[in-house]
Structure formats: structure tokens, C-alpha cells
Design a protein around this motif. Structure first.
Motif, PDB file in Angstrom:
ATOM      1  N   GLU A 283      -0.545 -13.184  10.403  1.00 35.48           N
ATOM      2  CA  GLU A 283       0.600 -12.344  11.142  1.00 35.48           C
ATOM      3  C   GLU A 283      -0.665 -11.580  12.757  1.00 35.48           C
ATOM      4  OE1 GLU A 283       3.514 -11.114  10.386  1.00 35.48           O
ATOM      5  OE2 GLU A 283       3.170 -13.051   8.767  1.00 35.48           O
ATOM      6  N   ASN A 284      -1.039 -12.107  13.434  1.00 30.18           N
ATOM      7  CA  ASN A 284      -2.047 -11.289  14.308  1.00 30.18           C
ATOM      8  C   ASN A 284      -1.460 -12.113  14.987  1.00 30.18           C
ATOM      9  OD1 ASN A 284      -3.550  -8.929  13.512  1.00 30.18           O
ATOM     10  ND2 ASN A 284      -4.885  -9.770  12.443  1.00 30.18           N
ATOM     11  N   GLN A 285      -1.683 -13.752  14.696  1.00 28.42           N
ATOM     12  CA  GLN A 285      -1.064 -14.424  15.641  1.00 28.42           C
ATOM     13  C   GLN A 285       0.304 -15.085  16.255  1.00 28.42           C
ATOM     14  OE1 GLN A 285      -2.312 -18.000  13.425  1.00 28.42           O
ATOM     15  NE2 GLN A 285      -4.444 -17.828  13.510  1.00 28.42           N
ATOM     16  N   LYS A 286       1.128 -14.779  15.271  1.00 29.65           N
ATOM     17  CA  LYS A 286       2.324 -13.693  15.799  1.00 29.65           C
ATOM     18  C   LYS A 286       2.829 -12.504  16.761  1.00 29.65           C
ATOM     19  CE  LYS A 286       5.131 -13.973  12.384  1.00 29.65           C
ATOM     20  NZ  LYS A 286       6.030 -13.828  10.992  1.00 29.65           N
ATOM     21  N   ASN A 287       1.706 -11.583  16.565  1.00 28.00           N
ATOM     22  CA  ASN A 287       2.196 -10.449  16.601  1.00 28.00           C
ATOM     23  C   ASN A 287       1.531 -10.630  18.020  1.00 28.00           C
ATOM     24  OD1 ASN A 287       2.881  -8.578  15.423  1.00 28.00           O
ATOM     25  ND2 ASN A 287       0.731  -8.263  14.166  1.00 28.00           N
ATOM     26  N   PHE A 288       0.678 -10.735  18.490  1.00 27.93           N
ATOM     27  CA  PHE A 288      -0.092 -11.538  20.063  1.00 27.93           C
ATOM     28  C   PHE A 288       0.533 -12.402  20.748  1.00 27.93           C
ATOM     29  CE2 PHE A 288      -2.459 -14.612  22.518  1.00 27.93           C
ATOM     30  CZ  PHE A 288      -3.518 -14.169  23.406  1.00 27.93           C
ATOM     31  N   LEU A 289       1.453 -13.135  20.121  1.00 30.28           N
ATOM     32  CA  LEU A 289       2.482 -13.857  21.415  1.00 30.28           C
ATOM     33  C   LEU A 289       3.551 -13.465  21.120  1.00 30.28           C
ATOM     34  CD1 LEU A 289       2.008 -17.421  18.940  1.00 30.28           C
ATOM     35  CD2 LEU A 289       1.774 -17.366  21.536  1.00 30.28           C
ATOM     36  N   ARG A 290       3.688 -12.465  20.077  1.00 31.90           N
ATOM     37  CA  ARG A 290       5.617 -11.632  20.655  1.00 31.90           C
ATOM     38  C   ARG A 290       4.490 -10.177  21.707  1.00 31.90           C
ATOM     39  NH1 ARG A 290       5.899  -9.761  15.956  1.00 31.90           N
ATOM     40  NH2 ARG A 290       6.630 -11.549  14.722  1.00 31.90           N
ATOM     41  N   TYR A 291       3.539 -10.542  21.501  1.00 27.89           N
ATOM     42  CA  TYR A 291       3.528  -9.659  22.817  1.00 27.89           C
ATOM     43  C   TYR A 291       3.177  -9.869  24.526  1.00 27.89           C
ATOM     44  CZ  TYR A 291       0.811  -6.790  26.501  1.00 27.89           C
ATOM     45  OH  TYR A 291       0.591  -5.498  27.618  1.00 27.89           O
ATOM     46  N   GLY A 292       2.411 -10.853  23.738  1.00 23.77           N
ATOM     47  CA  GLY A 292       2.657 -12.148  25.626  1.00 23.77           C
ATOM     48  C   GLY A 292       4.400 -12.537  25.893  1.00 23.77           C
ATOM     49  N   ILE A 293       5.196 -12.573  25.129  1.00 23.24           N
ATOM     50  CA  ILE A 293       6.659 -12.998  25.476  1.00 23.24           C
ATOM     51  C   ILE A 293       7.689 -11.546  26.127  1.00 23.24           C
ATOM     52  CG2 ILE A 293       9.048 -13.750  24.008  1.00 23.24           C
ATOM     53  CD1 ILE A 293       7.119 -14.596  22.043  1.00 23.24           C
ATOM     54  N   ASN A 294       6.773 -10.683  25.010  1.00 25.30           N
ATOM     55  CA  ASN A 294       7.367  -9.423  26.201  1.00 25.30           C
ATOM     56  C   ASN A 294       7.126  -8.810  27.697  1.00 25.30           C
ATOM     57  OD1 ASN A 294       9.251  -8.959  23.683  1.00 25.30           O
ATOM     58  ND2 ASN A 294       8.136  -7.242  22.139  1.00 25.30           N
ATOM     59  N   PHE A 295       5.615  -8.755  27.313  1.00 28.95           N
ATOM     60  CA  PHE A 295       5.360  -8.883  28.754  1.00 28.95           C
ATOM     61  C   PHE A 295       5.398  -9.645  30.379  1.00 28.95           C
ATOM     62  CE2 PHE A 295       1.424  -9.881  31.811  1.00 28.95           C
ATOM     63  CZ  PHE A 295       1.363  -8.414  32.112  1.00 28.95           C
ATOM     64  N   ILE A 296       5.709 -11.176  29.825  1.00 34.05           N
ATOM     65  CA  ILE A 296       6.453 -12.454  30.365  1.00 34.05           C
ATOM     66  C   ILE A 296       7.658 -11.933  31.253  1.00 34.05           C
ATOM     67  CG2 ILE A 296       6.662 -14.707  30.748  1.00 34.05           C
ATOM     68  CD1 ILE A 296       3.545 -13.722  31.267  1.00 34.05           C
ATOM     69  N   ARG A 297       8.236 -12.247  29.775  1.00 34.20           N
ATOM     70  CA  ARG A 297       9.553 -11.002  30.791  1.00 34.20           C
ATOM     71  C   ARG A 297       9.781  -9.800  31.837  1.00 34.20           C
ATOM     72  NH1 ARG A 297      12.594  -8.331  25.305  1.00 34.20           N
ATOM     73  NH2 ARG A 297      11.241  -6.669  26.451  1.00 34.20           N
ATOM     74  N   GLU A 330      10.038 -19.230  37.976  1.00 32.47           N
ATOM     75  CA  GLU A 330      10.000 -20.589  37.098  1.00 32.47           C
ATOM     76  C   GLU A 330       8.509 -20.680  36.016  1.00 32.47           C
ATOM     77  OE1 GLU A 330      12.256 -20.768  40.796  1.00 32.47           O
ATOM     78  OE2 GLU A 330      10.360 -19.967  40.288  1.00 32.47           O
ATOM     79  N   ALA A 331       7.941 -20.103  36.920  1.00 30.89           N
ATOM     80  CA  ALA A 331       6.245 -20.117  36.218  1.00 30.89           C
ATOM     81  C   ALA A 331       6.630 -19.171  35.031  1.00 30.89           C
ATOM     82  CB  ALA A 331       5.445 -19.358  36.811  1.00 30.89           C
ATOM     83  N   THR A 332       7.591 -17.870  35.135  1.00 28.88           N
ATOM     84  CA  THR A 332       7.206 -16.608  34.224  1.00 28.88           C
ATOM     85  C   THR A 332       8.116 -17.371  32.648  1.00 28.88           C
ATOM     86  OG1 THR A 332       8.616 -16.035  34.510  1.00 28.88           O
ATOM     87  CG2 THR A 332       6.639 -14.753  35.476  1.00 28.88           C
ATOM     88  N   GLU A 333       9.321 -18.378  33.071  1.00 35.28           N
ATOM     89  CA  GLU A 333      10.561 -18.559  32.756  1.00 35.28           C
ATOM     90  C   GLU A 333       9.323 -19.975  31.480  1.00 35.28           C
ATOM     91  OE1 GLU A 333      13.292 -19.568  34.965  1.00 35.28           O
ATOM     92  OE2 GLU A 333      14.084 -17.781  34.369  1.00 35.28           O
ATOM     93  N   ALA A 334       8.597 -20.790  31.819  1.00 37.96           N
ATOM     94  CA  ALA A 334       7.534 -21.882  31.422  1.00 37.96           C
ATOM     95  C   ALA A 334       6.705 -21.652  30.499  1.00 37.96           C
ATOM     96  CB  ALA A 334       7.416 -23.220  32.959  1.00 37.96           C
ATOM     97  N   ILE A 335       6.338 -20.122  31.178  1.00 39.19           N
ATOM     98  CA  ILE A 335       5.279 -19.303  29.803  1.00 39.19           C
ATOM     99  C   ILE A 335       6.013 -19.157  29.291  1.00 39.19           C
ATOM    100  CG2 ILE A 335       4.007 -18.180  29.706  1.00 39.19           C
ATOM    101  CD1 ILE A 335       2.873 -18.293  32.717  1.00 39.19           C
ATOM    102  N   SER A 336       6.604 -18.563  29.181  1.00 40.55           N
ATOM    103  CA  SER A 336       7.715 -17.607  27.792  1.00 40.55           C
ATOM    104  C   SER A 336       8.006 -18.510  27.584  1.00 40.55           C
ATOM    105  CB  SER A 336       9.060 -17.042  28.718  1.00 40.55           C
ATOM    106  OG  SER A 336       9.940 -16.393  27.553  1.00 40.55           O
ATOM    107  N   SER A 337       8.222 -19.125  27.667  1.00 40.75           N
ATOM    108  CA  SER A 337       8.721 -20.385  26.151  1.00 40.75           C
ATOM    109  C   SER A 337       8.420 -21.213  25.887  1.00 40.75           C
ATOM    110  CB  SER A 337       9.923 -22.392  27.531  1.00 40.75           C
ATOM    111  OG  SER A 337      10.318 -23.055  26.807  1.00 40.75           O
TER     112      SER A 337
END
Length: 382
Positions: A283-297, A330-337
Motif C-alpha cells: 500500500e505504501n508503494q502504491k501511494n508513493f507511485l500515485r504521488y509520483g504520477i500526480n507530481f510529474i503531471r 517528453e521526459a515527464t510523459e515517459a516518466i509518468s508512463s
């Protein structure tokens, strides 16, 4: 369930109240909203308001005999249908009604994953079977017992297969004062024959400030924690409440530390970071990734010249403005993916150490070597 117990959604609440007071109650309505928006809670509050014996201007009274039964979800004219994991072909929603009431009492922002936890799901697929459709027809063929209306709340009609066509006649030509309230998340997955027979009530995701205020005032969370969870949940109260059950972590500093290590290609530090992250729990891993996706967006929005659409706390916004100096769209899109793919695999119990090491290597490739993967090939942006 009273309207006042539901977070936010003031415009939707007012629309529902006006429909009752203006005697414009449609017999079949579709409450369409994303997970965690409160659509199920709104349907129950609406049903309670319709049945209340002493309606107030903006809510049910909460104290009459009808309201007290609604609070316990035990009113004789209130019926529920929902996906379940049938062990026998004659199982219906009534078979699991005690688990349903327990789940609803624990969390009115119920998600299907949380509902699974109350049932012996094994490897079965959730659905609303033909036996349940016949049971619905049988229950709704009778007149109301106590209230003016007999109401069926059908949660997630997306899980009605072709058997749902058995309900078409009773939806189109119900008994007098019989209401169907369908609560859905994905309009495209609902049978068109059912969709065409309902009036749509659109429910948006919750506002950031509504979730933050709820966490501060009702859950006693510190300002920083409430702000971070409200941001991470992205309008989904079910996700926000789920995060409260896990250790609060400063995902911002953790995620920025990871990006900086990848940008500097510090391989040994990356491996140590991955080791630590792999031990933090799914769950912490999912929350960490979810935060990262939102931040990169949000970084992508800044790069695109749309700062007015960015919703970051001041310190995180300052970090984002520094980060975009070394990143491209392009980099933000790639990292988000990469992060979205990793989130998908974490949910499916991938080996976290291998998974996060692979993602780290991909981010190093993007940030340090300025190389972005396109399918199976790679190219270096100009």
C-alpha cells in the motif's frame, strides 16, 4: 444516511432535494460518478429524504421512524443489489446482506476492492447473476410496505451481464411509486438497453479542499498530512480513507530524492533506495507511485505553460519549478508512463525489488542519458 453526512457535492445535493420538493422524481435514475465520489452515499441519502416523514428544507430529519430504519439500512421498502461472488447458482444479494451492512457502516465510500474483503471471493469474478435479477423483479412487484416509495439501489450495474435484460420491463414499467437508483462508475460498461431507460445524475470527483477539510476536522489529521492525502487521493475519498490506515510518509521528499539520484546516475544509492522501498509494503508503494504520477503531471502542466491548473503546496511547487529546468514534456510523459506501469504491477503483486530497480534504470535513462523509450526502440530528443 443524511446529506449532511456526505462530504462536499453541494450542487448535486441541492439538485436532488429540488427534484423531490418540485415533484420531479424520475422512476429510474443513474448516479454516475468515479470511485470515492460519494455516489452510493448520495443515492442512500436521496432515498432516505424521499421516505422521511418530516422532511426539512435541505435534509431528512434523521429522527423519524423511517430515518432511523434507513440509518441501519433496514427499512422494509429499501432494497439493495450489488456484485457478489456466488458460491451457488441461487445465491442473491440477500445472501450477503449482513456483510453489506457491515461494510457500509464501516465506510460509506465503499470500493469494490474493499467490498471483496468482506466476502470469500476466492478466485471468482464479481457479478450480478440471473438469480439476483429474478429476485429484484419479485421484490419490486409488491407495493410499498411502509413508505410512499419502494426503492432499489443497484450498486455497480456494470456487473450486470446480458442477464440484466431481464430487468428491462420492470425498469420501464414499474409498479406505482417504485424507484430504481443505479450507482455506476463507468457508463461505457453498462448495458445500453438499461442506460437508455434511466435519467442521468452526474457526480464529479470530490474537491481537494473538501477532502482536506474533512481529514482536518473529522479525522484530526495534521495540516501537512491532510494536504498530502487530499492531493494523493485525486478526488477519491475511498483512496484517502485507505491511506489513513497506513503509516503516513513524506512521499514528496522521498520521491524527489529518488529523482535526484536517478538524474545524477548514482547507482549504488539507487540500489539502497530500492531495497528500502521494497520493504515498505504494497500500500505504501502504491501511494508513493500515485504521488509520483500526480507530481510529474503537475510538472508537465508547468512545462506546458499552464501554471493556473497546478495545485501543489508552496514548497512542492517550488521544487517542481526547479525540476522542470532539467526536464522536457517528453521526459515527464515517459516518466509518468513508467510510474503508471509500475503501479499496475504493484497491484498485481510483482516483485517490488526487481520492479523498482527496473523503473529506476528507466528513469536514469530518461533523465541522465536523455534517452526516451518509444515502444521497443529508443530515441534521443533534440
Amino acid at each position: 444516511m443524511r446529506f449532511s453526512e456526505i462530504v462536499g457535492q453541494h450542487a448535486v445535493k441541492q439538485r436532488l432535494i429540488n427534484s423531490v420538493n418540485g415533484n420531479r422524481v424520475s422512476h429510474a435514475q443513474l448516479f454516475l460518478g468515479p470511485e470515492g465520489s460519494g455516489s452510493l452515499a448520495l443515492a442512500i441519502a436521496y432515498a432516505q429524504y424521499l421516505s422521511c416523514e418530516d422532511k426539512q428544507a435541505d435534509d431528512s430529519c434523521g429522527v423519524c421512524a423511517s430515518c432511523r430504519k434507513y440509518q441501519k439500512l433496514m427499512h422494509p421498502d429499501l432494497h439493495f443489489s450489488y456484485p457478489f461472488f456466488a458460491k451457488h447458482k441461487d445465491d442473491t444479494a440477500i445472501t450477503f446482506i449482513e456483510q453489506w451492512r457491515e461494510a457500509m457502516e464501516a465506510n460509506i465510500y465503499l470500493s469494490l476492492d474493499a467490498w471483496r474483503g468482506y466476502l470469500d471471493a476466492e478466485n471468482k469474478q464479481a457479478n450480478i447473476n440471473i438469480a439476483e435479477c429474478h429476485q429484484i423483479i419479485k421484490k419490486l412487484s409488491l407495493k410499498p410496505f411502509e413508505s410512499e416509495y419502494k426503492i432499489l439501489i443497484l450498486w455497480l450495474p456494470e456487473y450486470l451481464d446480458k442477464e440484466g435484460n431481464a430487468l428491462l420491463k420492470i425498469i420501464e414499467e414499474p409498479q406505482p411509486n417504485t424507484l430504481f437508483l443505479l450507482v455506476a462508475q463507468n457508463q461505457d460498461q453498462i448495458l445500453n438497453t438499461i442506460l437508455s431507460r434511466t435519467q442521468l445524475v452526474k457526480i464529479p470527483p470530490l474537491e481537494y479542499n473538501d477532502i482536506k477539510t474533512y481529514l482536518l476536522n473529522e479525522r484530526g489529521q495534521p495540516e501537512a498530512t491532510a494536504a498530502e492525502i487530499a492531493y494523493l487521493s485525486n478526488g477519491n475519498m475511498a483512496e484517502a480513507l485507505g491511506m489513513l490506515q497506513h503509516d503516513a510518509s513524506n512521499y514528496h521528499s522521498q520521491f524527489i530524492q529518488w529523482l535526484r539520484m536517478c538524474y545524477s546516475n548514482k547507482g549504488i544509492e539507487v540500489v539502497a533506495f530500492v531495497e528500502q522501498l521494497a520493504k515498505s509494503g504494497r500500500e505504501n508503494q502504491k501511494n508513493f507511485l500515485r504521488y509520483g504520477i500526480n507530481f510529474i503531471r503537475e510538472c508537465c502542466l508547468l512545462l506546458a505553460g499552464a501554471p493556473n491548473l497546478v495545485h501543489l503546496p508552496a514548497d512542492e511547487l517550488d521544487t517542481a519549478q526547479k525540476m522542470i529546468k532539467v526536464m522536457s514534456i517528453e521526459a515527464t510523459e515517459a516518466i509518468s508512463s513508467e510510474l503508471e506501469t509500475a503501479h499496475y504491477h504493484v497491484e498485481r503483486n510483482a516483485n517490488p525489488k526487481i520492479l523498482f530497480l527496473d523503473v529506476s534504470l528507466q528513469i536514469i535513462t530518461i533523465l541522465h542519458y536523455k534517452t526516451i523509450r518509444q515502444g521497443r526502440t529508443q530515441y534521443i530528443p533534440k
